[in-house]
Every structure is written in structure tokens, then in C-alpha cells.
Design an enzyme around this catalytic site. Structure first.
Site, mmCIF file in Angstrom:
data_model
loop_
_atom_site.group_PDB
_atom_site.id
_atom_site.type_symbol
_atom_site.label_atom_id
_atom_site.label_comp_id
_atom_site.label_asym_id
_atom_site.label_seq_id
_atom_site.Cartn_x
_atom_site.Cartn_y
_atom_site.Cartn_z
ATOM 1 N N SER A 16 0.843 -1.209 0.000
ATOM 2 C CA SER A 16 0.000 0.000 0.000
ATOM 3 C C SER A 16 0.872 1.250 0.000
ATOM 4 O O SER A 16 2.105 1.171 0.041
ATOM 5 C CB SER A 16 -0.873 0.016 1.266
ATOM 6 O OG SER A 16 -0.051 0.304 2.385
ATOM 7 N N MET A 17 0.234 2.388 -0.010
ATOM 8 C CA MET A 17 0.982 3.635 0.147
ATOM 9 C C MET A 17 1.650 3.646 1.516
ATOM 10 O O MET A 17 1.138 3.075 2.477
ATOM 11 C CB MET A 17 0.044 4.830 0.004
ATOM 12 C CG MET A 17 -0.406 5.000 -1.435
ATOM 13 S SD MET A 17 -1.606 6.285 -1.626
ATOM 14 C CE MET A 17 -0.545 7.709 -1.757
ATOM 15 N N GLU A 91 6.704 3.819 -8.972
ATOM 16 C CA GLU A 91 5.290 4.099 -9.291
ATOM 17 C C GLU A 91 4.916 3.445 -10.620
ATOM 18 O O GLU A 91 4.302 4.069 -11.498
ATOM 19 C CB GLU A 91 5.035 5.619 -9.332
ATOM 20 C CG GLU A 91 5.370 6.352 -8.051
ATOM 21 C CD GLU A 91 4.387 6.131 -6.904
ATOM 22 O OE1 GLU A 91 3.477 5.284 -7.030
ATOM 23 O OE2 GLU A 91 4.556 6.801 -5.874
HETATM 24 P P1 ADP Z 1 5.816 4.063 -0.485
HETATM 25 O O1 ADP Z 1 6.760 4.210 -1.665
HETATM 26 O O2 ADP Z 1 5.400 2.633 -0.252
HETATM 27 O O3 ADP Z 1 4.632 5.004 -0.541
HETATM 28 P P2 ADP Z 1 7.930 5.336 0.985
HETATM 29 O O4 ADP Z 1 9.150 4.486 0.778
HETATM 30 O O5 ADP Z 1 7.821 6.579 0.128
HETATM 31 O O6 ADP Z 1 6.628 4.445 0.836
HETATM 32 O O7 ADP Z 1 7.834 5.835 2.490
HETATM 33 C C1 ADP Z 1 7.916 4.952 3.582
HETATM 34 C C2 ADP Z 1 8.075 5.810 4.835
HETATM 35 O O8 ADP Z 1 6.858 6.520 5.067
HETATM 36 C C3 ADP Z 1 8.310 5.036 6.097
HETATM 37 O O9 ADP Z 1 9.657 4.712 6.320
HETATM 38 C C4 ADP Z 1 7.838 6.017 7.174
HETATM 39 O O10 ADP Z 1 8.866 6.904 7.541
HETATM 40 C C5 ADP Z 1 6.784 6.864 6.451
HETATM 41 N N1 ADP Z 1 5.396 6.612 6.862
HETATM 42 C C6 ADP Z 1 4.420 7.537 6.863
HETATM 43 N N2 ADP Z 1 3.237 6.999 7.223
HETATM 44 C C7 ADP Z 1 3.444 5.687 7.466
HETATM 45 C C8 ADP Z 1 2.610 4.586 7.852
HETATM 46 N N3 ADP Z 1 1.300 4.725 8.094
HETATM 47 N N4 ADP Z 1 3.176 3.367 7.982
HETATM 48 C C9 ADP Z 1 4.494 3.197 7.758
HETATM 49 N N5 ADP Z 1 5.335 4.202 7.391
HETATM 50 C C10 ADP Z 1 4.825 5.437 7.240
#
Ligand code: ADP
Length: 193
Positions: A16-17, A91
Site C-alpha cells: 500500500s501507500m 510508481e
Molecule cells: P511508499 O513508496 O510505499 O509510498 P515510501 O518508501 O515513500 O513508501 O515511504 C515509507 C516511509 O513513510 C516510512 O519509512 C515512514 O517513515 C513513512 N510513513 C508515513 N506513514 C506511514 C505509515 N502509516 N506506515 C508506515 N510508514 C509510514
């Protein structure tokens, strides 16, 4: 089919995000750089939340990347980088079905292809092309964020419009609405009908 003595691989990093997909992609690309391998990384041009020329995580960790709008732009860049050994795409869900053939082709050429992207939409339904890429990958890593309601492992991305769970049929672009996303577990992920 081009014969190549090197065997390529496809790695998919999904979840997920906020599950850490970009961080994991950046980590793998950095390790390849320490191994002195030639790397070409791509990000979608519409995702410029932090900067134009890099893959960025929510923690602002980054790795240089070409911002591109479609697969044909990736192909143009690959033509100038035929000696690349590692290809990273962040992405990847934004690139549609054509990215599947792109990945297959470069794996066939002997490259290590690493893609990161969402496997499910905000409706918690499979979101192509990532499910197809997962099925043909050598390695799949599904990461989990933390549910913003209860702190348990998250399952999907919760879409919120003006602070309320989105409806199933809400258009993807809602002009004037205050929209954001949160990681949520199965219990707290809500899709309104
Ligand atoms: P993605 O690419 O999967 O969207 P990112 O690698 O950009 O994720 O970001 C991951 C980081 O987001 C984590 O290391 C943490 O610092 C931050 N973060 C913010 N909200 C959350 C959440 N609900 N759960 C886990 N990490 C989170």
C-alpha cells in the site's frame, strides 16, 4: 527473441501507500551502485511531490531518476544506455499495460529490472499492471505500512475526500476537493457505496 548469455531478473516491490516501496527500491539501487553496476532509473513525470529528477521516498531519501510520461520515453532513454545492467522503475502502476512488455524485453536482454508500485487501488482491488508483473516476477516483496487508525499492519490505501472515506465510484480526479490517502488495515479500510 534475442539470445543473451546473461540471465535477467524481474523484482517487484509492492504494497500500500507508505509501505516503504520507494525506500526499498532506492536501497536496492544504491547497493547496485556500490557494486559499480550501471543503473538507469525512471519515475513517472506526474509524481513530482519532492523533486523532478529522482525517486523520492516519503522520508525524502532519493536516487537520481529520469522523469518520463510513458514507456516510449523510457525506450528512448534505454537506446542511449544500452550498457545499463540495472533498470529501476518507481510508481510502475502509472505506466499501464505497456510496461509489462518493456520489463519482459529487458529481462530477456539480461538486465536486472526492479519495479516498485501499488498492487491495489483505493478500492482494494487488483490494480494492473502490478498484479501481472507479480505473476511473472522472479521475486516479489509485499511490504506493509502501519494502519493510521489502530497501529496494526496495514492492508490497503484509504482514500479520503474532505476527511471522509471515498465512494467506490468517485472519479480519480476531483477538482476542488481536499484529497489524501492513509494506510489502513482490513478492519479500518472503508470503501463507501
Ligand atoms: P511508499 O513508496 O510505499 O509510498 P515510501 O518508501 O515513500 O513508501 O515511504 C515509507 C516511509 O513513510 C516510512 O519509512 C515512514 O517513515 C513513512 N510513513 C508515513 N506513514 C506511514 C505509515 N502509516 N506506515 C508506515 N510508514 C509510514
Amino acid at each position: 527473441m534475442i539470445q543473451n548469455s546473461k540471465i535477467g531478473t524481474l523484482e517487484v516491490v509492492t504494497g500500500s501507500m507508505y509501505s516503504g516501496k520507494s525506500e526499498e527500491l532506492i536501497r536496492r539501487l544504491r547497493r547496485a551502485e556500490y557494486a559499480k553496476q550501471k543503473i538507469v532509473a525512471f519515475k513517472h513525470a506526474i509524481d513530482n511531490r519532492y523533486g523532478e529528477n529522482g525517486v523520492f521516498s516519503h522520508e525524502n531519501n532519493s536516487f537520481r531518476a529520469y522523469p518520463v510520461s510513458d514507456v516510449s520515453q523510457m525506450e528512448e532513454i534505454m537506446e542511449k544506455n544500452v550498457d545499463a545492467e540495472v533498470i529501476g522503475i518507481d510508481e510502475v502502476q502509472f505506466f499501464g499495460k505497456k510496461v509489462v512488455d518493456f520489463c519482459k524485453k529487458y529481462v530477456e536482454y539480461g538486465k536486472r529490472v526492479i519495479v516498485a508500485g501499488l498492487d491495489m487501488s483505493f478500492r482494494a482491488e487488483p490494480y494492473e499492471p502490478v498484479p501481472e508483473l507479480m505473476s511473472i516476477a522472479d521475486q516479489v516483496d509485499k511490504l506493509h505500512a502501519i494502519c493510521m487508525v489502530c497501529g496494526k499492519p496495514a492492508y490497503a490505501s484509504q482514500r479520503l475526500i474532505n476527511g471522509e472515506p471515498a465512494y467506490y465510484d468517485d472519479p480519480l480526479v476531483m477538482v476542488g476537493a481536499n484529497e489524501n490517502y492513509e494506510a489502513r488495515c482490513r478492519r479500518h479500510h472503508i470503501v463507501r457505496y
